[in-house]
Motif scaffolding. Structure first.
Motif, mmCIF file in Angstrom:
data_model
loop_
_atom_site.group_PDB
_atom_site.id
_atom_site.type_symbol
_atom_site.label_atom_id
_atom_site.label_comp_id
_atom_site.label_asym_id
_atom_site.label_seq_id
_atom_site.Cartn_x
_atom_site.Cartn_y
_atom_site.Cartn_z
ATOM 1 N N ALA A 1 0.923 -1.242 -0.014
ATOM 2 C CA ALA A 1 0.069 -0.128 -0.050
ATOM 3 C C ALA A 1 0.840 1.380 0.062
ATOM 4 O O ALA A 1 1.935 1.069 0.221
ATOM 5 N N SER A 2 0.248 2.509 -0.251
ATOM 6 C CA SER A 2 1.228 3.483 -0.338
ATOM 7 C C SER A 2 1.820 3.777 0.979
ATOM 8 O O SER A 2 2.865 4.473 0.877
ATOM 9 N N ASP A 3 1.323 3.308 2.379
ATOM 10 C CA ASP A 3 2.074 3.706 3.485
ATOM 11 C C ASP A 3 2.350 2.580 4.248
ATOM 12 O O ASP A 3 2.952 2.871 5.473
ATOM 13 N N ALA A 4 2.205 1.363 4.024
ATOM 14 C CA ALA A 4 2.588 0.210 4.530
ATOM 15 C C ALA A 4 2.393 -1.137 3.705
ATOM 16 O O ALA A 4 2.377 -1.044 2.440
ATOM 17 N N LEU A 5 3.017 -2.362 4.072
ATOM 18 C CA LEU A 5 3.323 -3.578 3.673
ATOM 19 C C LEU A 5 2.227 -4.438 4.462
ATOM 20 O O LEU A 5 2.445 -4.453 5.750
ATOM 21 N N TRP A 6 1.513 -4.850 3.772
ATOM 22 C CA TRP A 6 0.502 -6.021 4.464
ATOM 23 C C TRP A 6 0.829 -7.455 4.222
ATOM 24 O O TRP A 6 0.981 -7.929 3.083
ATOM 25 N N SER A 7 0.687 -8.338 5.200
ATOM 26 C CA SER A 7 0.642 -9.878 5.128
ATOM 27 C C SER A 7 -0.626 -10.160 5.509
ATOM 28 O O SER A 7 -1.221 -10.034 6.720
ATOM 29 N N MET A 8 -1.605 -11.052 4.711
ATOM 30 C CA MET A 8 -2.731 -11.525 4.944
ATOM 31 C C MET A 8 -2.669 -13.101 4.880
ATOM 32 O O MET A 8 -2.469 -13.542 3.689
ATOM 33 N N GLY A 9 -3.036 -13.751 6.047
ATOM 34 C CA GLY A 9 -3.168 -15.169 5.967
ATOM 35 C C GLY A 9 -4.538 -15.642 6.538
ATOM 36 O O GLY A 9 -5.334 -14.639 6.613
ATOM 37 N N THR A 10 -4.947 -16.927 6.536
ATOM 38 C CA THR A 10 -6.283 -17.366 6.825
ATOM 39 C C THR A 10 -6.413 -16.931 8.376
ATOM 40 O O THR A 10 -7.609 -16.798 8.810
ATOM 41 N N LYS A 11 -5.350 -16.873 9.026
ATOM 42 C CA LYS A 11 -5.676 -16.698 10.551
ATOM 43 C C LYS A 11 -4.918 -15.362 11.057
ATOM 44 O O LYS A 11 -5.078 -14.927 12.063
ATOM 45 N N ASP A 12 -4.077 -14.664 10.134
ATOM 46 C CA ASP A 12 -3.458 -13.482 10.674
ATOM 47 C C ASP A 12 -3.594 -12.360 9.623
ATOM 48 O O ASP A 12 -3.379 -12.669 8.579
ATOM 49 N N LEU A 13 -3.411 -11.194 10.009
ATOM 50 C CA LEU A 13 -3.407 -10.145 9.556
ATOM 51 C C LEU A 13 -2.198 -9.107 10.035
ATOM 52 O O LEU A 13 -2.392 -8.578 11.455
ATOM 53 N N TRP A 14 -1.061 -8.671 9.344
ATOM 54 C CA TRP A 14 -0.006 -7.946 9.676
ATOM 55 C C TRP A 14 0.206 -6.764 8.996
ATOM 56 O O TRP A 14 0.023 -6.846 7.907
ATOM 57 N N ARG A 15 0.743 -5.597 9.609
ATOM 58 C CA ARG A 15 0.857 -4.627 8.860
ATOM 59 C C ARG A 15 2.301 -4.168 8.953
ATOM 60 O O ARG A 15 2.845 -3.977 10.421
ATOM 61 N N LYS A 16 3.422 -4.018 8.180
ATOM 62 C CA LYS A 16 4.630 -3.258 8.413
ATOM 63 C C LYS A 16 4.618 -1.827 8.123
ATOM 64 O O LYS A 16 4.617 -1.421 6.922
ATOM 65 N N GLN A 17 5.006 -0.838 9.055
ATOM 66 C CA GLN A 17 4.660 0.476 8.971
ATOM 67 C C GLN A 17 5.850 0.985 9.883
ATOM 68 O O GLN A 17 5.603 0.653 11.022
ATOM 69 N N GLY A 18 6.595 1.895 9.558
ATOM 70 C CA GLY A 18 7.688 2.222 10.375
ATOM 71 C C GLY A 18 8.715 1.231 10.824
ATOM 72 O O GLY A 18 9.226 1.638 11.939
#
Length: 64
Positions: A40-57
């Motif tokens: 995304a413009s401000d972050a990186l997202w990892s989406m799994g069947t049981k997890d949602l993670w965001r890498k920002q900063g």
């Protein structure tokens, strides 16, 4: 400027040594499922069947 990839169960970062498991996780927590990586413009997202993670900063943070 950095390259990331995911497998079903881990997030990897491309370094001079090749693909290595990423270690930039807040609170020492790790995802149990990854599956999809979305930029995304401000972050990186990892989406799994049981997890949602965001890498920002600089660190990955669990959202779900």
């Amino acid at each position: 400027g950095e390259v990331y990839v995911v497998s079903n169960y881990a997030i990897f970062k491309l370094t001079d040594d090749g693909l290595v498991p990423d270690t930039d996780f807040a609170d020492g927590d790790r995802p149990s499922t990854c599956l999809h990586l979305v930029r995304a413009s401000d972050a990186l997202w990892s989406m799994g069947t049981k997890d949602l993670w965001r890498k920002q900063g600089g660190a990955w943070k669990r959202l779900v």
